[in-house]
Design an enzyme around this catalytic site. Structure first.
Site, PDB file in Angstrom:
ATOM      1  N   LYS A 173      -5.546 -10.713  -2.726  1.00 17.56           N
ATOM      2  CA  LYS A 173      -4.761 -10.706  -3.974  1.00 17.56           C
ATOM      3  C   LYS A 173      -3.410 -10.070  -3.671  1.00 17.56           C
ATOM      4  CE  LYS A 173      -3.533  -8.448  -7.708  1.00 17.56           C
ATOM      5  NZ  LYS A 173      -2.122  -8.676  -7.932  1.00 17.56           N
ATOM      6  N   GLU A 176       1.870  -9.451  -7.646  1.00 12.68           N
ATOM      7  CA  GLU A 176       2.519 -10.526  -8.414  1.00 12.68           C
ATOM      8  C   GLU A 176       4.047 -10.448  -8.296  1.00 12.68           C
ATOM      9  OE1 GLU A 176       0.853  -7.961  -9.406  1.00 12.68           O
ATOM     10  OE2 GLU A 176       1.360  -7.256 -11.417  1.00 12.68           O
ATOM     11  N   SER A 226      -0.622   2.203  -6.017  1.00 17.49           N
ATOM     12  CA  SER A 226      -0.375   3.535  -6.586  1.00 17.49           C
ATOM     13  C   SER A 226      -1.690   4.273  -6.842  1.00 17.49           C
ATOM     14  CB  SER A 226       0.410   3.377  -7.885  1.00 17.49           C
ATOM     15  OG  SER A 226      -0.364   2.617  -8.794  1.00 17.49           O
ATOM     16  N   CYS A 281       5.213   4.294   1.404  1.00 17.34           N
ATOM     17  CA  CYS A 281       4.308   5.416   1.123  1.00 17.34           C
ATOM     18  C   CYS A 281       4.457   6.511   2.176  1.00 17.34           C
ATOM     19  CB  CYS A 281       2.871   4.935   1.064  1.00 17.34           C
ATOM     20  SG  CYS A 281       2.307   4.316   2.639  1.00 17.34           S
TER      21      CYS A 281
HETATM   22  P1  NAD Z   1       0.536  -0.860  -7.981  1.00 19.21           P
HETATM   23  O1  NAD Z   1      -0.554   0.145  -7.993  1.00 19.21           O
HETATM   24  O2  NAD Z   1       1.363  -1.017  -9.207  1.00 19.21           O
HETATM   25  O3  NAD Z   1      -0.072  -2.325  -7.681  1.00 19.21           O
HETATM   26  C1  NAD Z   1      -0.934  -2.562  -6.592  1.00 19.21           C
HETATM   27  C2  NAD Z   1      -1.852  -3.719  -6.930  1.00 19.21           C
HETATM   28  O4  NAD Z   1      -2.651  -3.368  -8.070  1.00 19.21           O
HETATM   29  C3  NAD Z   1      -1.099  -4.991  -7.292  1.00 19.21           C
HETATM   30  O5  NAD Z   1      -1.720  -6.067  -6.655  1.00 19.21           O
HETATM   31  C4  NAD Z   1      -1.202  -5.062  -8.807  1.00 19.21           C
HETATM   32  O6  NAD Z   1      -1.250  -6.373  -9.289  1.00 19.21           O
HETATM   33  C5  NAD Z   1      -2.503  -4.333  -9.109  1.00 19.21           C
HETATM   34  N1  NAD Z   1      -2.489  -3.599 -10.391  1.00 19.21           N
HETATM   35  C6  NAD Z   1      -1.419  -2.982 -10.979  1.00 19.21           C
HETATM   36  N2  NAD Z   1      -1.806  -2.368 -12.117  1.00 19.21           N
HETATM   37  C7  NAD Z   1      -3.131  -2.588 -12.244  1.00 19.21           C
HETATM   38  C8  NAD Z   1      -4.101  -2.178 -13.214  1.00 19.21           C
HETATM   39  N3  NAD Z   1      -3.777  -1.453 -14.278  1.00 19.21           N
HETATM   40  N4  NAD Z   1      -5.383  -2.567 -13.026  1.00 19.21           N
HETATM   41  C9  NAD Z   1      -5.732  -3.310 -11.953  1.00 19.21           C
HETATM   42  N5  NAD Z   1      -4.845  -3.721 -11.010  1.00 19.21           N
HETATM   43  C10 NAD Z   1      -3.567  -3.365 -11.148  1.00 19.21           C
HETATM   44  O7  NAD Z   1       1.439  -0.539  -6.705  1.00 19.21           O
HETATM   45  P2  NAD Z   1       2.825  -1.203  -6.281  1.00 19.21           P
HETATM   46  O8  NAD Z   1       3.870  -0.777  -7.257  1.00 19.21           O
HETATM   47  O9  NAD Z   1       2.641  -2.647  -6.020  1.00 19.21           O
HETATM   48  O10 NAD Z   1       3.077  -0.497  -4.867  1.00 19.21           O
HETATM   49  C11 NAD Z   1       3.677   0.759  -4.741  1.00 19.21           C
HETATM   50  C12 NAD Z   1       2.632   1.833  -4.661  1.00 19.21           C
HETATM   51  O11 NAD Z   1       1.776   1.599  -3.562  1.00 19.21           O
HETATM   52  C13 NAD Z   1       3.243   3.217  -4.410  1.00 19.21           C
HETATM   53  O12 NAD Z   1       2.542   4.144  -5.187  1.00 19.21           O
HETATM   54  C14 NAD Z   1       2.990   3.450  -2.924  1.00 19.21           C
HETATM   55  O13 NAD Z   1       2.929   4.801  -2.539  1.00 19.21           O
HETATM   56  C15 NAD Z   1       1.668   2.770  -2.753  1.00 19.21           C
HETATM   57  N6  NAD Z   1       1.417   2.412  -1.371  1.00 19.21           N
HETATM   58  C16 NAD Z   1       0.541   3.173  -0.678  1.00 19.21           C
HETATM   59  C17 NAD Z   1       0.280   2.914   0.643  1.00 19.21           C
HETATM   60  C18 NAD Z   1      -0.666   3.772   1.430  1.00 19.21           C
HETATM   61  O14 NAD Z   1      -0.912   3.448   2.569  1.00 19.21           O
HETATM   62  N7  NAD Z   1      -1.209   4.843   0.888  1.00 19.21           N
HETATM   63  C19 NAD Z   1       0.926   1.839   1.281  1.00 19.21           C
HETATM   64  C20 NAD Z   1       1.810   1.053   0.540  1.00 19.21           C
HETATM   65  C21 NAD Z   1       2.046   1.356  -0.795  1.00 19.21           C
END
Ligand code: NAD
Length: 486
Positions: A173, A176, A226, A281
């Site tokens: 997945k 988006e 996140s 991150c």
């Molecule tokens: P996000 O959490 O908004 O989205 C990640 C995924 O979750 C997406 O595919 C999204 O469609 C889905 N999603 C979003 N809200 C949701 C919900 N309420 N319920 C279910 N699914 C949901 O993250 P982002 O903005 O795409 O990416 C940035 C974040 O990712 C930052 O917090 C960053 O630190 C983190 N990140 C962490 C690592 C790590 O290795 N720890 C690596 C890359 C990014």
């Protein structure tokens, strides 16, 4: 639109989804470059059925046969680095150089998966006379990975190559916000000879994530994103009795001492906080200044100004995220913090598109503000400075952070560097390194609220997540000498 509409990829075919679609815009210009479907449970179910059908034949191949396909795939990616990077640049906004580096990292991750036949070999031992125990890595079945926007090519390569090399079939997945890159990945896996159904893509948002967590035939779920969503996914997937590894957000602390090398520290910290506009991150987030490190801070302010938005500095992923960052900076200023560099103000209209989501590097100095720096993740080119009188106090501050992805020490003193490495509460430690990403074969993963679940997501540590051990114990009756010719 620059790109065709994004489709799901199921059983080796791009398929339309009849549900609602949303726009995919480029942070470089704000222009709509494609549309992506918001798939439903029924779409996830189709992908899982395709994966289940493909599983017996795929898992029945030897691991060397599977890795041959990944070798071919690696070559195809190598031949297409520039064109893949161009797609990442368009939909994520990162610079071409950063996008090329991302694809190169995907190649390294694929190379690790190609070596799985040499690593995941199991064990054998005669445990008592005539009795032999043997263990082997068996795949789980259908697994899934849920991805963030910030590395649309590399993060899927943290999981997909290892998971399929071990014999699993997978449903991916994408975010988006950046779904186009994943379609390229599907095309190249198919070109490499991956059998249909082994790799599938279902696009969308929350509904797809929930369907993945709930679907009874998905055995394991990896998530990167996140922390609030990582917690939701971890709770939901594990309550449905699935394996789950959910990587979350970060606020990475750098403990900087007066004896740190001025030039190297300043340029390294600037690169860490500004690379990908701080949307990593592993980006440097907070300096804990131990004693007087003002010369390093002054040099850092010079260095970050080299990251000109639109040139060396990419835009923020969306208008909304940019506005959140601007609000954070304004609130910090209103609480009494000093802005040493203010990214809200930059003028280079001739370089950036006025409709792009740009923000310049920002340095917020909380020292002497009388206010406390918020513990939340900021996720942008925003670097904060706080103070500590000693390394012990700096470590205590680092421990108070809810996160634990990375922590670094900047010093020329080996004993202090070792003390920070031993005592910081983070999974990845840098010594004079602002982005301490462990390279293969070392594994990637944080601690605390930066990761939920056991083990790491890459390297040798990930093998246990994507497989289960089968133990075979055998004993045979003593062989009588038989003359087969009589
Ligand atoms: P996000 O959490 O908004 O989205 C990640 C995924 O979750 C997406 O595919 C999204 O469609 C889905 N999603 C979003 N809200 C949701 C919900 N309420 N319920 C279910 N699914 C949901 O993250 P982002 O903005 O795409 O990416 C940035 C974040 O990712 C930052 O917090 C960053 O630190 C983190 N990140 C962490 C690592 C790590 O290795 N720890 C690596 C890359 C990014």
């Amino acid at each position: 639109m620059k790109y065709p509409e994004v489709k799901n990829y199921i059983n080796g075919e791009f398929v339309s989804c009849t549900n609602q679609r949303i726009d995919v815009d480029s942070p470089l210009t704000g222009e709509i470059i494609s549309t992506v479907p918001l798939s439903l449970y029924s779409d996830v179910d189709l992908a899982v059925k395709a994966a289940l059908n493909a599983f017996p034949a795929w898992s029945g191949m030897t691991s060397k046969m599977r890795s041959q396909i990944l070798y071919t795939y690696r070559q195809i990616v190598e031949q297409n680095v520039e064109s893949l990077a161009a797609v990442i640049h368009d939909e994520n906004g990162k610079t071409m150089d950063e996008a090329i580096a991302e694809v190169r990292k995907s190649i390294e991750l694929t190379e690790f998966a190609c070596s799985i036949p040499q690593i995941a070999v199991g064990d054998v031992l005669e445990v008592s006379l005539g009795v032999e125990c043997r263990s082997e890595y068996a795949p789980l079945g259908v697994v899934a990975c849920i991805n963030p926007f910030n590395f649309p090519h590399m993060v899927p390569h943290w999981t997909v190559p290892n998971a399929i090399a071990l014999g699993n079939c997978i449903v991916l997945k994408p975010s988006e916000l950046t779904p186009v890159t994943a379609m390229k990945m599907a095309e190249m896996l198919k070109q490499a000879g991956l059998p249909d159904g082994v790799f599938n893509i279902v696009n969308g948002a929350k509904d797809v994530v929930e369907a993945i967590c709930d679907h009874p035939d998905i055995k394991a779920v990896s998530f990167v994103g996140s922390t609030p969503v990582a917690q939701i996914v971890y709770r939901r997937a594990t309550s449905n009795l699935k394996r789950c590894l959910a990587l979350g957000g970060a606020k990475n602390h750098l403990i900087v001492l007066p004896d740190a090398n001025l030039e190297l520290s300043a340029s390294d910290i600037a690169a860490s906080m500004c690379g990908s506009a701080g949307q990593r991150c592993m980006a440097a987030s907070v300096m804990i200044a131990v004693g007087n490190v003002n010369p390093i801070i002054e040099q850092l302010c010079v260095e970050v100004k080299k990251y000109i938005p639109g040139k060396k500095m990419p835009p923020i992923i969306s208008k909304l995220s940019r506005q959140k960052l601007v609000n954070y900076i304004t609130e910090a200023e209103n609480s009494g913090a000093r802005l040493l560099v203010d990214g809200r103000k930059f003028s280079n209209d001739e370089i950036v598109d006025a409709n792009g989501y740009y923000l310049g590097p920002t340095i917020i100095d909380w020292r002497n503000s009388g206010a406390q720096m918020p513990s939340e993740e900021v996720f942008g080119p925003v670097f904060e400075i706080i103070a500590a009188k000693s390394v012990e106090e700096a470590l205590a501050i680092q421990h108070e952070s809810p996160f634990g992805n990375a922590a670094s020490a900047f010093t020329q003193n080996g004993a202090i560097a070792k003390m920070v490495a031993q005592n910081a509460s983070a999974g990845m430690i840098g010594i004079n390194i602002g982005v301490p990403v462990p390279r293969e074969p070392f594994s990637f993963g944080g601690w605390n609220a930066s990761k939920f679940g056991a083990g790491d997501i890459t390297g040798a540590s990930s093998l246990g997540f994507w497989s289960q051990l089968k133990k075979v114990t055998s004993k045979w009756a003593k062989q009588e000498i038989t003359d087969w010719m009589s």
